[in-house]
Scaffold this active site. Structure first.
Site, PDB file in Angstrom:
ATOM      1  N   GLU A  47      -6.180   1.088  -0.506  1.00  0.00           N
ATOM      2  CA  GLU A  47      -4.965   0.634   0.653  1.00  0.00           C
ATOM      3  C   GLU A  47      -5.217   1.180   2.123  1.00  0.00           C
ATOM      4  O   GLU A  47      -4.455   1.022   2.948  1.00  0.00           O
ATOM      5  CB  GLU A  47      -3.539   0.931   0.066  1.00  0.00           C
ATOM      6  CG  GLU A  47      -3.099   2.304  -0.034  1.00  0.00           C
ATOM      7  CD  GLU A  47      -3.653   3.026  -1.367  1.00  0.00           C
ATOM      8  OE1 GLU A  47      -4.660   2.917  -1.708  1.00  0.00           O
ATOM      9  OE2 GLU A  47      -2.820   4.041  -1.447  1.00  0.00           O
TER      10      GLU A  47
ATOM     11  N   HIS B  12      -7.998   5.400  -2.890  1.00  0.00           N
ATOM     12  CA  HIS B  12      -7.205   4.587  -1.852  1.00  0.00           C
ATOM     13  C   HIS B  12      -7.660   3.471  -1.342  1.00  0.00           C
ATOM     14  O   HIS B  12      -7.859   3.544  -0.148  1.00  0.00           O
ATOM     15  CB  HIS B  12      -6.384   5.587  -1.058  1.00  0.00           C
ATOM     16  CG  HIS B  12      -5.683   6.443  -1.747  1.00  0.00           C
ATOM     17  ND1 HIS B  12      -4.375   6.377  -2.256  1.00  0.00           N
ATOM     18  CD2 HIS B  12      -5.709   8.055  -1.856  1.00  0.00           C
ATOM     19  CE1 HIS B  12      -3.861   7.377  -2.718  1.00  0.00           C
ATOM     20  NE2 HIS B  12      -4.404   8.405  -2.558  1.00  0.00           N
TER      21      HIS B  12
ATOM     22  N   CYS C   3      -3.860   6.432  -7.456  1.00  0.00           N
ATOM     23  CA  CYS C   3      -3.747   7.621  -7.319  1.00  0.00           C
ATOM     24  C   CYS C   3      -2.413   8.316  -8.144  1.00  0.00           C
ATOM     25  O   CYS C   3      -2.675   8.188  -9.391  1.00  0.00           O
ATOM     26  CB  CYS C   3      -3.269   8.134  -5.938  1.00  0.00           C
ATOM     27  SG  CYS C   3      -3.470   9.962  -5.680  1.00  0.00           S
TER      28      CYS C   3
END
Lengths: 951, 262
Positions: free
Chosen positions: B233, B231, B96
């Site tokens: 994560e 994302h 990002c």
């Protein structure tokens, strides 16, 4: 020298947005809009250096075109808009820093936006577009053509302290003084101040008077909520009861003290309420309002609203982990001729508020997970913006006792005139000097500075670097330092406070409401460690003074005495108010009869209060921190509305406990009965919370009252009834209020807003594996209805849609907990696959929303409960939910729900929402004997109504 | 085997560092969140780390364009350290805002060309947007990410400036020809994820920002530097995913990343 750089992007979404919005403000002839960023650069900077600045920082070589020097020739008419001096301009600041990083000459930067408008538009059209779409003269200046830049001035402070003679003033003169200086003190309060300084044999300083006005303000000390009130309550049958109320706030606190559950950590005493999360951590929760600023400058108002409530969480030493927002606006389609002069259109307020909330929350890295949006004409002149924040802190880690000798430390943003007497300064005549002195009543937030404060506070807490902490909000230092030093006394020197721009008087520094500041009490031996921490995280630290032990508030500026008052007078000198309230119940009126049909179900789904808010919600990051379990929109297409948010805080992975946030708000009920509104709002918050797996025995609630002018007895009467509803509700639901907020005087042109109470709930999901949502059901599942309907349609959505004239509101539940405990046991036992509460639009909307969420057909026989078909489908009686469960668990579910649950239908593998309703004449005959009407809509049609799209 | 130390730089406004650290840890790495100021003072050195992860957030509030300010800082303050990291073939991952930084710094798709021909700019719809998307790891050039090649990943996007734009269609072709597309937005469906899913083909919301050729992430030709807007994560634990297919975790990306750092 000064030169200008214009940068334009090749494709330009903002220009397209202006183009699309122009017809909505009555300009149909705009055919093009191109937006440029304008940078005015002042300094001894060479042409080569300017080129480098453009190449390295300002101009994206792929999408941008730029010009240096004169503004590019305009093909149509050009409008330029720039922030007023003193308004946060992050781009200007970062460009100055970038130049310094590149080793270029020192520069000063001022930015603007330029709009090149094309089409057959005259001066009036340009003015309309500018005023309604491009600029807000509360914080921006604009002109057709090129705007001259303004750079921060270099004027030095000629510091002075003015004395305000009071001794000889009459009551009338005292009142006039209060009015002229916008002190908002009544004559009794002014007399007490006059007497105090007569005793001191000197006049007060400007700063002392302002400090008293701040500390004694409705905003800070909740005068109405502490007042003695006499309520005259006239029942519908004419019976009059007069009751004495010894303070509304004490009444709310009293219930909390009475309930005092073991998991309650702190209520009402601090910036936020605190409850236990698990053995290691506590949760802090707070909801604030930012109504007036949001009406004037929607983006900045909402922006700083989020910033303010997040600082409340920091003020109890917690790390903010989530945000909520509940918004009340005027109708988006309000015709221009119904818009009062001086009011921004509800559509613009909504768009600005939503952008402001998203900007701040997203940039802080906080998920915005729960909220609501309500539209009503009563909010046109006065929108409501409730901003909430949840925080996490290690249990017992919040210190609250400063010691003599501790330093008074401020960290975070710089001080400007922000918020000082904003309303009294005129924004006319915008030359450099007046603009400089005006400052801004409403500020644009600076989330990155606040983010730095979050990082520093968490680490300072863990290293035990401070002994007390509070946020700097309304009243600025005067409130924060005045409150923190209440017991010990403080001595402050304002000379070292970093300013945004020069020229502030000492009293302005003391009173400024500049955002993004936190005040701490720091032992001198811990100060170096805090300084290092702040340096590491790019946060500015200011040593303001120390805690003295002399119980006085002493403020100086380079030897000048600015304030010198006993803390006792500041905090205990305020005389208590006596107020009167009156409330009359309305006699119930029989509503107009109506036969429900498919069209009605679609109309309910399409009502702005019910219809999908995805367009708003997706502008907020609801995923950051990776802990969101139940999201705002659920189901395979992620477009079904969730009841509440469930989040697993980052760093608590050692167990399966999750936090749940929900809210309840029903202002339409309040028109008829504010007492019932409070109980029904509590019920809505609780049933939403239980619907996602929350434990009804671990819920704490917040109250947020937004009301009209409490000096008018009818306003105050309704407010007291709502508070009574809250205290009755807290007892019935055994849920403590842990914090609250009242925002009064929400009136425009003598018209009060609908008295509006927001109930925000925080609780726990004991095992996050059993967090459920409204979409988890499967074809073949049974559908069950928890709770029974009632005839009252007053304040309901169907009453608003069909204009039935209903006045009788749903009866609150006397003993609500057993049903919620039963449902919670079923959910915790893994028996329930999906649950959704019945609120706006009753069972009809609940079932349709579940079908949309799950993309599964639902076939239901709605129990009549003695009601006509319209009532059966759309009544909004409390305590009702639709839940789904596997047929293999039918006996277990029946046993768990007992008499609260009835099996009403089935989830189907089709695309039909079919609701069988007993016909009115046969309703008494019971479910099986009655003749039925079947109302059916397809999921596609329901979805189209819900999303405002095409089928 | 000891966990390789992974540097996660934090600048003012960084905010998804905590989740990035969690993902690295789950993948067997030793995450170290370090403020830029500490790196600048020399308290902590790039060289002491086996890999670098630039996390998400809003460094410097996205002032003057997302990632641009931090990209400038990295180039002016840490140009040599970054070059050495890349030259040593250590994995460098940007997510990002971190991806925006790597693109604006000229490291992706790299090599640094002047003027830059690829950028990340405002979403086609002109606003920030948060929603779950489906990605396929599509890397064509040999890279540490190749260990996850073909993996389908479901995870959220949350950005306002995530649209890949190029100076010329020729640049897109070159990126494709050289196999530098690391991640691509795919059509989502309620059905189980299976290859071949179709690329989003520019359709909103599967491609949430209007990126050319559905590009969600890029890598450089040597394959050490990788970046993406979504994302992964935020999807490393099973309970993090919303309803839908019971698969598509982002962990393989971090396992490949940490694996290459060993």
């Amino acid at each position: 020298m000064t030169l200008r750089i214009d940068v334009t992007a090749a494709d330009d979404p903002e220009g397209a947005q202006v183009l699309a919005a122009a017809p909505l403000v009555g300009v149909a002839t705009l055919t093009g809009c191109r937006v440029s960023r304008v940078y005015h650069v002042a300094g001894e900077i060479s042409a080569d250096e300017i080129d480098r600045l453009c190449a390295e920082v300002l101009v994206d070589p792929v999408v941008d075109r730029h010009s240096i020097g004169d503004p590019p020739a305009s093909v149509g008419r050009a409008v330029e808009v720039a922030p007023m001096a003193g308004v946060t301009d992050a781009d200007a600041r970062e460009l100055e820093r970038a130049a310094s990083q590149l080793g270029l000459a020192e520069i000063q930067v001022s930015t603007a936006r330029r709009y090149d408008l094309e089409g057959d538009i005259d001066e009036t059209a340009v003015a309309t577009i500018t005023r309604r779409l491009l600029a807000n003269d509360t914080i921006e200046r604009s002109v057709e053509g090129a705007l001259e830049p303004i750079f921060a001035g270099e004027a030095s402070v000629d510091a002075s302290v003015d004395l305000v003679p009071l001794a000889s003033l009459s009551d009338d003169e005292l009142e006039a003084l209060s009015r002229d200086r916008v002190l908002s003190l009544d004559v009794n309060e002014m007399r007490v101040i006059q007497a105090h300084f007569a005793g001191e044999d000197r006049p007060p300083t400007d700063a002392e008077l302002e400090t008293l006005a701040q500390t004694w303000s409705e905003h800070c000390v909740h005068k109405t909520f502490r007042a003695r009130i006499e309520l005259t309550h006239t029942a519908a049958d004419g019976t009059v009861t007069v009751t004495e109320h010894d303070g509304l706030l004490p009444a709310l606190r009293e219930v909390t003290e009475e309930l005092d559950p073991w998991w309650l950590r702190s209520a009402f005493v601090d910036d936020a309420g605190i409850i236990a999360f698990d053995e290691d951590f506590d949760l802090a929760f707070k909801v604030e309002t930012h109504n007036h600023p949001s009406a004037l400058e929607p983006f900045g108002g909402a922006n700083t609203g989020v910033g303010g409530v997040v600082r409340d969480i920091l003020g109890v030493s917690a790390r903010p982990i989530a945000c909520t927002d509940v918004l009340c606006f005027g109708p988006s389609d309000l015709p221009d001729d119904r818009l009062p002069t001086g009011v921004l259109h509800p559509r613009r307020i909504r768009d600005g508020v939503v952008a402001g909330i998203g900007d701040y929350g997203n940039k802080l890295g906080l998920p915005t997970v729960n909220g609501a949006v309500i539209y009503h004409e009563g909010y046109v002149g006065n929108p409501l913006v409730y901003c909430g924040a949840l925080g996490l802190l290690p249990a017992g880690s919040h210190p609250t006792e400063a010691h003599i000798g501790d330093r008074v430390i401020s960290i975070g943003g710089r001080v400007g005139r922000d918020g000082i007497h904003g309303a009294t300064f005129s924004s006319a005549g915008m030359d450099a000097s007046t603009v400089d002195s005006v400052g801004s009543a409403v500020q644009i937030g600076d989330p990155i500075t606040e983010k730095g404060c979050i990082e520093v506070v968490e680490r300072a807490r863990d290293a035990r670097l401070y002994t007390a902490i509070t946020d700097c909000g309304a009243g600025g230092f005067s409130s924060a330092v005045g409150e923190m030093g209440e017991d010990l006394g403080v001595e402050i020197d304002l000379a070292g406070v970093p300013l945004k721009y020069p020229g502030l008087q000492p009293w302005e520094i003391w009173l400024s409401e500049a955002q993004e500041r936190i005040v701490m009490a720091v032992p001198p031996d811990k100060l170096p460690a805090l300084q290092t921490l702040c340096d590491d995280w790019d946060v500015e630290l200011t040593d303001l003074g120390h805690f003295t032990g002399d119980e006085r508030l002493r403020v100086g500026y380079e030897g000048l005495s600015v304030v010198d008052m006993p803390m006792a007078f500041l905090h205990d000198g305020l005389p208590r108010r006596d107020m009167v309230g009156a409330w009359s119940d309305v006699a119930p009126v029989a509503p107009v009869a109506h036969t429900p049909d498919a069209k009605l179900v679609l109309a309910l789904l399409a009502h702005p209060d019910v219809a999908s808010k995805e367009d708003i919600v997706r502008r907020y990051d609801h995923e950051v921190r990776g802990g969101t379990i139940v999201r705002p929109y659920v189901g395979p297409e992620a477009d079904g509305p969730a009841d509440a948010a469930v989040i697993k805080p980052l760093g608590t992975g050692h167990n399966t406990i999750a936090a749940v946030l929900s809210n309840g708000i029903c202002p339409r009920v309040g028109f008829h009965d504010p007492w019932a509104m409070a109980l029904l709002a509590i019920d809505e918050a609780v049933r939403n919370l239980v619907a996602v797996g929350g434990d009804p025995d671990r819920v704490a609630v917040l109250d947020n009252f937004c009301w009209g002018d409490p000096t008018k007895p009818d306003r105050l009467g309704g407010l007291i009834r709502a508070v009574q509803g809250c205290t009755d509700g807290a007892r019935r639901y055994a849920m403590p209020f842990i914090s609250g907020k009242d925002s009064l005087f929400n009136e425009f042109d003598g018209q009060a807003i609908p008295g509006t109470l927001l109930i925000s709930a925080v609780g726990l999901v004991p095992d996050m594996a059993h967090a459920i949502n409204s979409a988890g059901m499967h074809p073949g599942d049974d559908l069950w209805l928890v709770g029974r309907g009632g005839a009252a349609l007053g304040g309901s959505l169907v009453d608003a849609v069909l204009d039935l004239g209903a006045t009788e509101v749903p009866q609150p539940l006397d003993d609500p907990l057993p049903r919620y405990r039963a449902l919670h046991a079923a959910i915790s036992g893994g028996l329930i696959t999906a649950a959704h509460d019945c609120s706006d639009g009753g069972v009809a909307v609940a079932i349709a929303e579940m079908a949309i969420a799950a993309r599964a057909g639902v076939h239901v026989t709605v129990p009549a409960d003695g009601l006509d078909p319209l009532g059966a489908l759309t009544n909004e009686a409390p305590g009702r939910l639709v839940v789904a469960a596997s047929p293999s668990d039918r006996d277990a579910v029946a046993a768990a729900l007992g008499s609260f649950g009835r099996r009403v239908g089935e989830v189907m593998d089709d695309d039909r929402i079919a609701m069988r309703v007993p016909d009115a004449d046969d309703a008494a005959a019971g479910l099986d004997q009655a003749s039925h009407t079947i109302i059916e809509v397809s999921i596609a049609d329901a979805l189209a109504a819900f999303t405002g799209g095409d089928a | 085997m000891s966990a390789p130390p992974i540097l996660i730089p934090h600048a003012s406004g960084t905010n998804r560092d905590g989740e990035a650290a969690q993902a690295v840890e789950l993948a067997g790495g030793d995450p170290r969140i370090v403020h830029i100021n500490e790196l600048r003072r020399g308290d902590v050195a790039f060289a002491d780390h086996a890999a670098v992860l630039l996390p998400g957030g809003f460094s410097y509030g996205d002032a003057l364009g997302a990632g641009g300010r931090l990209a400038l800082e990295l180039r002016t303050w840490f140009g040599e350290e970054l070059a050495a990291t890349v030259a040593a073939g250590k994995p460098l991952l940007g997510i990002c805002n971190g991806f925006q930084v790597l693109v604006k710094a000229g490291l992706l798709p790299g090599p640094m060309s002047a003027p830059r021909e690829v950028t990340l700019t405002e979403n086609a719809r002109g606003r920030f947007e948060c929603r779950w998307v489906t990605l396929r790891v599509d890397v064509g050039t040999p890279s540490w990410l190749s260990a996850a090649h073909g993996a389908l990943i479901r995870c959220p996007v949350a950005h306002g400036e995530g649209r890949i734009a190029v100076a010329d269609p020729r640049v897109t072709q070159e990126i494709e020809d050289r196999g530098l597309v690391a991640f691509r937005y795919m059509h989502t469906g309620a059905a189980p994820l299976e290859d071949p899913l179709k690329p989003a083909d520019g359709a909103y919301p599967a491609n949430p920002n209007g990126s050319v050729n559905d590009i969600a992430g890029l890598c450089d030709a040597p394959g050490a530097v990788v970046g993406l807007m979504p994302h992964p994560e935020d999807h490393v634990l099973s309970w993090q995913r919303p309803s839908g297919p019971e698969e598509g975790a982002g962990l393989p990306v971090f396992e490949a990343f940490v694996g290459a750092a060993r």
